[in-house]
Scaffold this motif. Structure first.
Motif, PDB file in Angstrom:
ATOM      1  N   GLY A  84       7.628 -25.925 -14.110  1.00 24.45           N
ATOM      2  CA  GLY A  84       7.058 -26.443 -12.874  1.00 24.45           C
ATOM      3  C   GLY A  84       7.821 -27.638 -12.341  1.00 24.45           C
ATOM      4  O   GLY A  84       8.848 -28.058 -12.883  1.00 24.45           O
ATOM      5  N   LYS A  85       7.321 -28.204 -11.267  1.00 24.96           N
ATOM      6  CA  LYS A  85       7.995 -29.302 -10.577  1.00 24.96           C
ATOM      7  C   LYS A  85       8.345 -30.429 -11.539  1.00 24.96           C
ATOM      8  O   LYS A  85       7.509 -30.899 -12.306  1.00 24.96           O
ATOM      9  N   GLY A  86       9.635 -30.838 -11.511  1.00 22.36           N
ATOM     10  CA  GLY A  86      10.094 -31.930 -12.356  1.00 22.36           C
ATOM     11  C   GLY A  86      10.608 -31.506 -13.722  1.00 22.36           C
ATOM     12  O   GLY A  86      11.129 -32.336 -14.470  1.00 22.36           O
ATOM     13  N   PHE A  87      10.482 -30.204 -14.060  1.00 22.06           N
ATOM     14  CA  PHE A  87      10.924 -29.715 -15.373  1.00 22.06           C
ATOM     15  C   PHE A  87      12.427 -29.444 -15.334  1.00 22.06           C
ATOM     16  O   PHE A  87      12.933 -28.797 -14.427  1.00 22.06           O
ATOM     17  N   LYS A  88      13.142 -29.941 -16.321  1.00 25.35           N
ATOM     18  CA  LYS A  88      14.589 -29.705 -16.428  1.00 25.35           C
ATOM     19  C   LYS A  88      14.832 -28.433 -17.230  1.00 25.35           C
ATOM     20  O   LYS A  88      14.248 -28.244 -18.301  1.00 25.35           O
ATOM     21  N   TRP A  89      15.686 -27.555 -16.717  1.00 26.41           N
ATOM     22  CA  TRP A  89      15.952 -26.290 -17.410  1.00 26.41           C
ATOM     23  C   TRP A  89      17.361 -25.805 -17.088  1.00 26.41           C
ATOM     24  O   TRP A  89      18.029 -26.329 -16.196  1.00 26.41           O
ATOM     25  N   ASN A  90      17.804 -24.790 -17.865  1.00 29.56           N
ATOM     26  CA  ASN A  90      19.138 -24.216 -17.679  1.00 29.56           C
ATOM     27  C   ASN A  90      19.050 -22.930 -16.873  1.00 29.56           C
ATOM     28  O   ASN A  90      18.215 -22.068 -17.178  1.00 29.56           O
ATOM     29  N   LEU A  91      19.913 -22.788 -15.883  1.00 34.63           N
ATOM     30  CA  LEU A  91      19.984 -21.513 -15.168  1.00 34.63           C
ATOM     31  C   LEU A  91      20.467 -20.419 -16.124  1.00 34.63           C
ATOM     32  O   LEU A  91      21.222 -20.680 -17.055  1.00 34.63           O
ATOM     33  N   PRO A  92      20.016 -19.184 -15.909  1.00 35.18           N
ATOM     34  CA  PRO A  92      20.305 -18.101 -16.856  1.00 35.18           C
ATOM     35  C   PRO A  92      21.759 -17.653 -16.834  1.00 35.18           C
ATOM     36  O   PRO A  92      22.480 -17.876 -15.854  1.00 35.18           O
ATOM     37  N   ASP A  93      22.155 -17.005 -17.924  1.00 34.59           N
ATOM     38  CA  ASP A  93      23.480 -16.391 -18.035  1.00 34.59           C
ATOM     39  C   ASP A  93      23.255 -14.939 -18.459  1.00 34.59           C
ATOM     40  O   ASP A  93      23.339 -14.589 -19.641  1.00 34.59           O
ATOM     41  N   LEU A  94      22.934 -14.102 -17.480  1.00 34.60           N
ATOM     42  CA  LEU A  94      22.558 -12.725 -17.779  1.00 34.60           C
ATOM     43  C   LEU A  94      23.734 -11.915 -18.322  1.00 34.60           C
ATOM     44  O   LEU A  94      23.543 -11.005 -19.141  1.00 34.60           O
ATOM     45  N   GLU A  95      24.939 -12.259 -17.911  1.00 39.97           N
ATOM     46  CA  GLU A  95      26.126 -11.537 -18.385  1.00 39.97           C
ATOM     47  C   GLU A  95      26.306 -11.724 -19.895  1.00 39.97           C
ATOM     48  O   GLU A  95      26.531 -10.759 -20.638  1.00 39.97           O
ATOM     49  N   THR A  96      26.211 -12.977 -20.352  1.00 44.25           N
ATOM     50  CA  THR A  96      26.324 -13.240 -21.795  1.00 44.25           C
ATOM     51  C   THR A  96      25.158 -12.611 -22.549  1.00 44.25           C
ATOM     52  O   THR A  96      25.341 -12.075 -23.655  1.00 44.25           O
ATOM     53  N   SER A  97      23.986 -12.639 -21.962  1.00 46.68           N
ATOM     54  CA  SER A  97      22.826 -12.019 -22.608  1.00 46.68           C
ATOM     55  C   SER A  97      23.050 -10.534 -22.827  1.00 46.68           C
ATOM     56  O   SER A  97      22.676  -9.986 -23.868  1.00 46.68           O
ATOM     57  N   GLU A  98      23.669  -9.868 -21.854  1.00 42.26           N
ATOM     58  CA  GLU A  98      23.929  -8.431 -22.010  1.00 42.26           C
ATOM     59  C   GLU A  98      24.925  -8.168 -23.133  1.00 42.26           C
ATOM     60  O   GLU A  98      24.791  -7.187 -23.879  1.00 42.26           O
ATOM     61  N   VAL A  99      25.935  -9.026 -23.266  1.00 40.79           N
ATOM     62  CA  VAL A  99      26.862  -8.910 -24.402  1.00 40.79           C
ATOM     63  C   VAL A  99      26.072  -8.984 -25.704  1.00 40.79           C
ATOM     64  O   VAL A  99      26.256  -8.173 -26.624  1.00 40.79           O
ATOM     65  N   ALA A 100      25.167  -9.952 -25.789  1.00 42.23           N
ATOM     66  CA  ALA A 100      24.344 -10.130 -26.987  1.00 42.23           C
ATOM     67  C   ALA A 100      23.458  -8.914 -27.233  1.00 42.23           C
ATOM     68  O   ALA A 100      23.351  -8.421 -28.363  1.00 42.23           O
ATOM     69  N   TYR A 101      22.831  -8.428 -26.181  1.00 41.97           N
ATOM     70  CA  TYR A 101      21.931  -7.282 -26.336  1.00 41.97           C
ATOM     71  C   TYR A 101      22.668  -6.043 -26.840  1.00 41.97           C
ATOM     72  O   TYR A 101      22.136  -5.275 -27.651  1.00 41.97           O
ATOM     73  N   HIS A 102      23.900  -5.835 -26.369  1.00 42.81           N
ATOM     74  CA  HIS A 102      24.687  -4.698 -26.864  1.00 42.81           C
ATOM     75  C   HIS A 102      24.953  -4.852 -28.365  1.00 42.81           C
ATOM     76  O   HIS A 102      24.906  -3.867 -29.119  1.00 42.81           O
ATOM     77  N   LEU A 103      25.244  -6.071 -28.802  1.00 39.27           N
ATOM     78  CA  LEU A 103      25.461  -6.316 -30.235  1.00 39.27           C
ATOM     79  C   LEU A 103      24.199  -6.027 -31.036  1.00 39.27           C
ATOM     80  O   LEU A 103      24.246  -5.437 -32.115  1.00 39.27           O
ATOM     81  N   ALA A 104      23.056  -6.436 -30.506  1.00 35.71           N
ATOM     82  CA  ALA A 104      21.790  -6.188 -31.195  1.00 35.71           C
ATOM     83  C   ALA A 104      21.492  -4.696 -31.257  1.00 35.71           C
ATOM     84  O   ALA A 104      21.074  -4.166 -32.299  1.00 35.71           O
ATOM     85  N   ASP A 105      21.720  -4.007 -30.146  1.00 40.98           N
ATOM     86  CA  ASP A 105      21.480  -2.565 -30.088  1.00 40.98           C
ATOM     87  C   ASP A 105      22.325  -1.849 -31.136  1.00 40.98           C
ATOM     88  O   ASP A 105      21.826  -0.980 -31.873  1.00 40.98           O
ATOM     89  N   TYR A 106      23.599  -2.239 -31.232  1.00 41.21           N
ATOM     90  CA  TYR A 106      24.501  -1.620 -32.210  1.00 41.21           C
ATOM     91  C   TYR A 106      24.044  -1.913 -33.639  1.00 41.21           C
ATOM     92  O   TYR A 106      24.033  -1.024 -34.501  1.00 41.21           O
ATOM     93  N   ALA A 107      23.666  -3.161 -33.903  1.00 40.11           N
ATOM     94  CA  ALA A 107      23.251  -3.541 -35.261  1.00 40.11           C
ATOM     95  C   ALA A 107      22.022  -2.762 -35.706  1.00 40.11           C
ATOM     96  O   ALA A 107      21.959  -2.275 -36.853  1.00 40.11           O
ATOM     97  N   PHE A 108      21.063  -2.609 -34.818  1.00 39.58           N
ATOM     98  CA  PHE A 108      19.852  -1.868 -35.172  1.00 39.58           C
ATOM     99  C   PHE A 108      20.140  -0.383 -35.340  1.00 39.58           C
ATOM    100  O   PHE A 108      19.695   0.241 -36.315  1.00 39.58           O
ATOM    101  N   ARG A 109      20.903   0.191 -34.419  1.00 39.51           N
ATOM    102  CA  ARG A 109      21.224   1.623 -34.512  1.00 39.51           C
ATOM    103  C   ARG A 109      22.010   1.937 -35.781  1.00 39.51           C
ATOM    104  O   ARG A 109      21.853   3.018 -36.367  1.00 39.51           O
TER     105      ARG A 109
END
Length: 237
Positions: free
Chosen positions: A182-207
């Protein structure tokens, strides 16, 4: 800062939930359109400010995970008061959580380093630009056979440089609760591209272990995992 880690506690979780399923609960707006009442008897990972929805969501997470510096620093009192086992990034250097409840994780958040999926969190975990990826690595370590995602919208209205620190100027449209960042909260904008790299690694590890991650986010935009309806997935597995 003298960081300390919780390897002995982490080791006690290894394969503790072998063959079982769990749900990783993201905090996207879609959570308000999700049958979260179905999660009451499931093993669940809640993240960041999930506790803002405890009264309305109909379930309490089995585990809580937070690795973001700004969330840990600004919400420390709220996090300290949570009752479930907590997994927190040690690099922030905050330690006043009740004894026996907090596991401090060695995480790496640099996006330019070599991406990896950790099969042993007593060494290091890569954050992959999203706390949900940390949850996936913990779920793997704990032995969960199936991981179901909800609330992982993988889309944000806020635009700007990935990881840029910004201060919210009003109510939050990117999460399930208007006061999330909410108003006044400090946060980081997302990095969806890096997240997708991570998700592919997770998908491979589980499979690779004949396990699976299934995305049951309502209208989720993540292209990586098999999609399904939450109720149907819970009925079929």
């Amino acid at each position: 800062r003298n960081y300390w880690y919780s390897d002995s506690i982490l080791l006690s979780y290894k394969n503790r939930y072998q063959g079982k399923r769990c749900v990783i609960v993201g905090n996207g707006p879609s959570l308000n359109n999700t049958r979260t009442d179905l999660l009451n008897n499931e093993y669940t990972f809640g993240v960041n400010r999930i506790y803002l929805g405890f009264e309305n969501l109909g379930f309490t997470p089995s585990f809580y995970v937070c690795v973001n510096k700004y969330v840990l620093e600004q919400c420390w009192e709220d996090i300290s008061n949570l009752d479930m086992p907590k997994f927190l990034a040690s690099r922030v250097g905050l330690r006043s959580v009740s004894a026996g409840q907090a596991v401090y994780l060695k995480t790496q958040n640099k996006t330019k380093m070599k991406a990896f999926f950790s099969t042993d969190p007593t060494q290091y975990l890569w954050e992959g630009a999203t706390v949900t990826y940390v949850c996936m690595q913990l779920a793997y370590w704990m032995g969960f056979e199936k991981v179901i995602l909800v609330g992982v919208d993988h889309s944000f209205g806020s635009k700007g440089q990935p990881h840029e620190a910004v201060v919210s100027e009003g109510s939050d449209q990117n999460h399930f609760h208007s006061e999330y960042f909410g108003k006044g909260f400090k946060w980081n904008l997302p990095d969806l591209e890096t997240s997708e790299v991570a998700y592919h690694l997770a998908d491979y590890a589980f499979r690779s272990e004949n396990k699976e991650i299934v995305d049951c986010t309502v209208d989720g935009k993540c292209p990586v995992f098999r999609k399904n309806n939450l109720g149907e997935e819970l009925d079929n597995s």
